[in-house]
Design a protein around this motif. Structure first.
Motif, PDB file in Angstrom:
ATOM      1  N   GLY A 109      47.451  24.644  43.107  1.00 41.36           N
ATOM      2  CA  GLY A 109      47.073  23.700  44.055  1.00 41.36           C
ATOM      3  C   GLY A 109      47.327  22.206  43.481  1.00 41.36           C
ATOM      4  O   GLY A 109      48.002  21.295  44.192  1.00 41.36           O
ATOM      5  N   ASN A 110      46.950  22.108  42.156  1.00 44.20           N
ATOM      6  CA  ASN A 110      46.986  20.569  41.518  1.00 44.20           C
ATOM      7  C   ASN A 110      48.497  20.094  41.305  1.00 44.20           C
ATOM      8  O   ASN A 110      48.861  19.072  41.713  1.00 44.20           O
ATOM      9  CB  ASN A 110      46.105  20.661  40.356  1.00 44.20           C
ATOM     10  CG  ASN A 110      44.826  20.548  40.743  1.00 44.20           C
ATOM     11  OD1 ASN A 110      44.304  20.129  41.823  1.00 44.20           O
ATOM     12  ND2 ASN A 110      43.931  20.560  39.617  1.00 44.20           N
ATOM     13  N   ARG A 112      36.648  28.204  46.817  1.00 45.74           N
ATOM     14  CA  ARG A 112      35.840  29.382  46.007  1.00 45.74           C
ATOM     15  C   ARG A 112      34.891  30.101  47.193  1.00 45.74           C
ATOM     16  O   ARG A 112      34.853  31.490  46.890  1.00 45.74           O
ATOM     17  CB  ARG A 112      34.931  28.468  44.993  1.00 45.74           C
ATOM     18  CG  ARG A 112      34.409  29.594  43.918  1.00 45.74           C
ATOM     19  CD  ARG A 112      33.768  29.184  42.812  1.00 45.74           C
ATOM     20  NE  ARG A 112      33.335  30.187  41.870  1.00 45.74           N
ATOM     21  CZ  ARG A 112      33.857  30.536  41.067  1.00 45.74           C
ATOM     22  NH1 ARG A 112      35.131  30.234  40.693  1.00 45.74           N
ATOM     23  NH2 ARG A 112      33.461  31.612  40.418  1.00 45.74           N
ATOM     24  N   ARG A 113      34.501  29.325  48.104  1.00 44.21           N
ATOM     25  CA  ARG A 113      33.722  30.427  48.951  1.00 44.21           C
ATOM     26  C   ARG A 113      34.616  31.195  49.743  1.00 44.21           C
ATOM     27  O   ARG A 113      34.262  32.220  49.695  1.00 44.21           O
ATOM     28  CB  ARG A 113      33.132  29.053  50.004  1.00 44.21           C
ATOM     29  CG  ARG A 113      31.909  29.544  50.955  1.00 44.21           C
ATOM     30  CD  ARG A 113      31.443  28.829  51.563  1.00 44.21           C
ATOM     31  NE  ARG A 113      32.516  27.616  52.133  1.00 44.21           N
ATOM     32  CZ  ARG A 113      32.979  27.873  53.371  1.00 44.21           C
ATOM     33  NH1 ARG A 113      32.809  28.900  54.146  1.00 44.21           N
ATOM     34  NH2 ARG A 113      33.906  26.822  53.858  1.00 44.21           N
ATOM     35  N   ASP A 139      36.990  34.643  38.959  1.00 48.75           N
ATOM     36  CA  ASP A 139      37.323  33.444  38.257  1.00 48.75           C
ATOM     37  C   ASP A 139      38.663  33.247  37.637  1.00 48.75           C
ATOM     38  O   ASP A 139      39.401  32.111  37.928  1.00 48.75           O
ATOM     39  CB  ASP A 139      36.478  33.416  36.863  1.00 48.75           C
ATOM     40  CG  ASP A 139      34.765  33.217  37.197  1.00 48.75           C
ATOM     41  OD1 ASP A 139      34.823  32.921  38.235  1.00 48.75           O
ATOM     42  OD2 ASP A 139      33.955  33.846  36.741  1.00 48.75           O
ATOM     43  N   VAL A 140      39.463  34.352  37.357  1.00 48.18           N
ATOM     44  CA  VAL A 140      40.788  34.284  36.890  1.00 48.18           C
ATOM     45  C   VAL A 140      41.564  33.852  38.397  1.00 48.18           C
ATOM     46  O   VAL A 140      42.585  32.832  38.167  1.00 48.18           O
ATOM     47  CB  VAL A 140      41.292  35.522  36.357  1.00 48.18           C
ATOM     48  CG1 VAL A 140      42.813  35.547  36.165  1.00 48.18           C
ATOM     49  CG2 VAL A 140      40.496  35.816  35.194  1.00 48.18           C
ATOM     50  N   ILE A 141      41.618  34.424  39.195  1.00 54.62           N
ATOM     51  CA  ILE A 141      42.227  34.094  40.204  1.00 54.62           C
ATOM     52  C   ILE A 141      42.358  32.764  40.977  1.00 54.62           C
ATOM     53  O   ILE A 141      42.974  31.996  41.193  1.00 54.62           O
ATOM     54  CB  ILE A 141      42.042  35.165  41.401  1.00 54.62           C
ATOM     55  CG1 ILE A 141      42.552  36.592  40.874  1.00 54.62           C
ATOM     56  CG2 ILE A 141      42.874  34.748  43.025  1.00 54.62           C
ATOM     57  CD1 ILE A 141      42.442  37.493  41.966  1.00 54.62           C
ATOM     58  N   TYR A 142      40.721  32.399  40.738  1.00 53.25           N
ATOM     59  CA  TYR A 142      40.278  31.036  41.286  1.00 53.25           C
ATOM     60  C   TYR A 142      40.970  30.015  40.399  1.00 53.25           C
ATOM     61  O   TYR A 142      41.785  28.951  41.019  1.00 53.25           O
ATOM     62  CB  TYR A 142      38.635  30.831  41.230  1.00 53.25           C
ATOM     63  CG  TYR A 142      38.328  29.509  41.688  1.00 53.25           C
ATOM     64  CD1 TYR A 142      38.290  29.111  42.884  1.00 53.25           C
ATOM     65  CD2 TYR A 142      37.960  28.632  40.659  1.00 53.25           C
ATOM     66  CE1 TYR A 142      38.009  27.608  43.140  1.00 53.25           C
ATOM     67  CE2 TYR A 142      37.413  27.299  40.695  1.00 53.25           C
ATOM     68  CZ  TYR A 142      37.567  26.833  42.006  1.00 53.25           C
ATOM     69  OH  TYR A 142      37.168  25.374  42.388  1.00 53.25           O
ATOM     70  N   ASP A 143      40.821  29.890  39.184  1.00 54.27           N
ATOM     71  CA  ASP A 143      41.608  29.092  38.173  1.00 54.27           C
ATOM     72  C   ASP A 143      43.114  29.043  38.415  1.00 54.27           C
ATOM     73  O   ASP A 143      43.761  27.899  38.368  1.00 54.27           O
ATOM     74  CB  ASP A 143      41.380  29.570  36.580  1.00 54.27           C
ATOM     75  CG  ASP A 143      39.901  29.325  36.434  1.00 54.27           C
ATOM     76  OD1 ASP A 143      39.007  28.714  37.483  1.00 54.27           O
ATOM     77  OD2 ASP A 143      39.368  29.864  35.357  1.00 54.27           O
ATOM     78  N   GLY A 144      43.732  30.034  38.559  1.00 55.44           N
ATOM     79  CA  GLY A 144      45.179  29.998  38.824  1.00 55.44           C
ATOM     80  C   GLY A 144      45.422  29.214  40.209  1.00 55.44           C
ATOM     81  O   GLY A 144      46.638  28.395  40.079  1.00 55.44           O
TER      82      GLY A 144
END
Ligand code: GDP
Ligand code: IMO
Ligand code: MG
Length: 433
Positions: free
Chosen positions: A193-194, A157-158, A183-188
């Motif tokens: 990643g998971n 996120r940083r 937020d949208v890009i981070y969540d994706g």
């Protein structure tokens, strides 16, 4: 056992996928070196046609571990879709690995790819618009996000927020586009990643361990050396180094660990996108080659530009890459021509040259010196051994060997796995035997 590099000798789409699949039958590890979802590598087996973009072309061989190497830029949506499609078709992905050092193609990269192409106007490169150029630019500018970063939410996120802030300035102020939502890009990214976590490894350690253990390691390049950022037709190139040296760096193999450099060349030339192509044919012959070779892009569906074999460009590549062997593909496409031309030099400003001018405006002006070769006017598609090829086809192979200075050990006579002729019996790949 030292490594084998498989690289494209022209402008891409030479049949690297088919060759890698064939040689992987005798290998324990295949590592894809460079490029991203701009690549499209086709393999035709009894189970149908497979089009690989990011997954290494060894994956259909059940004993082969396949690594997406550190030099690849990974479009996560494309990768996940490709993996899902393979699983549906019964391919085991337990053997897939992804380098934690590989860079991620972020949602702003394809947007910037398109905007930069528009800005180039008449000088557009004709990229695949997959975001590869902007992703590699960010990598070198030390602004990239790597697969390893997806493994830790806080750090991701940083890093991402700093990049989105910067990209939003460019998108809104330079290009007048709407800003992107962090937020949208981070969540994706977290979600991808998971999903990918179980495949992520220190790839260079895996590759080096395999070499230490005496395993047969193949390095699969994407693109072709004429699209190399240093020695290709700059600026009409890709943004990585699809060369033997680039492959070492990207795959985590030392130059001293390479035993074979196998360059794949078509029996003629094709190119997708813009830029000089000295032997290009705009006539019916070019159209016949396009139709017989099914020369439409694997990734974008664009019709490929076609032309005669350019031995000046091909020799430039063979020399700079220390090519030890050549696989000559799509020879069958030439089966119907009474006469076949080979470009053996260029004419420029009233003189003759045998090298590639660095300036793209000069390369665009050269005209090919064409040397005619007799055709064979018979089908080669059923050929499986040296003795099955017509004399004129073997003579054509011999001429190219002389011009390129390396032996042609394999010849492609059709798209399927079996349609491969070994001219050196000791190197018969298992699928072709
Ligand atoms: P890559 O990007 O180098 O892996 O090559 P592509 O898969 O993009 O393009 C090569 C095309 O030629 C694909 O459609 C292959 O199925 C096809 N192909 C490969 N080898 C041969 C061959 O020897 N003869 C014919 N006719 N087609 C071939
Ligand atoms: P494979 O691995 C053929 C071309 C594009 C364009 C230029 C730059 O299947 O051989 P990019 O999207 O990389 O920024 O586009 O490079 N190009 C290819 N042409 N085969 C490929 O891959 C290619 N990958 C990129 O058409 O001219
Ligand atoms: Mg291709």
């Amino acid at each position: 056992m030292p490594a084998t590099i498989i690289m494209g000798g022209q402008w891409g789409d030479e049949g690297k996928g088919k060759l890698t699949d064939a040689l992987a039958a005798d290998a324990q590890l295949v590592v894809r070196a460079n490029g991203g979802s701009n690549a499209g590598h086709t393999i035709e087996t009894d189970a149908g046609v497979f089009k690989m973009h990011l997954v290494p072309s060894g994956i259909l061989n059940p004993d082969c571990t396949c690594v997406i190497g550190s030099g690849v830029v990974v479009d996560l949506d494309t990768l996940v879709k490709e993996m899902d499609d393979l699983v549906v078709r019964g391919v085991d992905l337990q053997r897939l690995r992804i380098s934690e050092r590989a860079h991620v193609v972020l949602p702003y990269h394809p947007i910037l790819d398109r905007l930069e192409e528009t800005q180039r106007a008449d000088d557009e490169i004709g990229t695949t618009l997959r975001g590869n150029g902007p992703a590699y630019a960010d990598k070198v500018a030390r602004k990239g996000i790597r697969i390893a970063d997806l493994m830790d939410g806080a750090s991701l996120r940083r890093k991402l927020s700093r990049q989105i802030e910067l990209k939003n300035q460019i998108l809104t102020k330079v290009y007048g586009q709407p800003p992107l939502d962090l937020d949208v890009i981070y969540d994706g990214l977290v979600s991808h990643g998971n999903r990918l976590r179980e495949y992520v490894v220190p790839a260079e350690v895996l590759v080096q361990n395999a070499l230490d253990d005496g395993q047969e390691v193949l390095v699969e390049c994407a693109q072709g050396a004429m699209l190399d950022v240093d020695y290709g037709t700059y600026p009409y190139v890709t943004s990585s180094s699809p060369t033997a040296a680039g492959a070492c760096q990207a795959a985590g193999v030392a130059p001293t660990q390479v035993r074979r450099v196998v360059a794949v060349y078509k029996a003629y030339s094709t190119r997708v996108g813009s830029g000089p192509m000295p032997t290009e044919l705009h006539d019916e012959v070019g159209q016949t080659i396009r139709e017989r070779g099914r020369e439409y892009g694997t990734t974008t569906g664009r019709p490929r530009r076609t032309g005669w074999f350019d031995a000046v460009a091909a020799r430039h590549v063979a020399r700079l890459n220390g090519v030890t062997e050549i696989a000559l593909t799509l020879l069958d496409v030439l089966d119907t021509f009474a006469e076949i031309q080979v470009c053996t030099a260029y004419r420029l400003n009233g003189g003759t040259i045998d090298y590639l001018p660095a300036r793209d405006d000069l390369l665009a002006q050269v005209t090919p010196v064409l040397t005619p070769q007799p055709g064979w006017l018979s089908s080669t598609t059923a050929a499986r051994g040296h003795g099955d090829l017509p004399d004129a086809a073997l003579a054509y192979v011999g001429i190219l060997e002389q011009l390129l200075g390396a032996p042609i050990t394999l010849v492609g006579v059709g798209p399927s796995r079996q349609q491969l002729v070994s001219l050196r019996p000791e190197h018969v790949p298992a699928h072709a035997s």
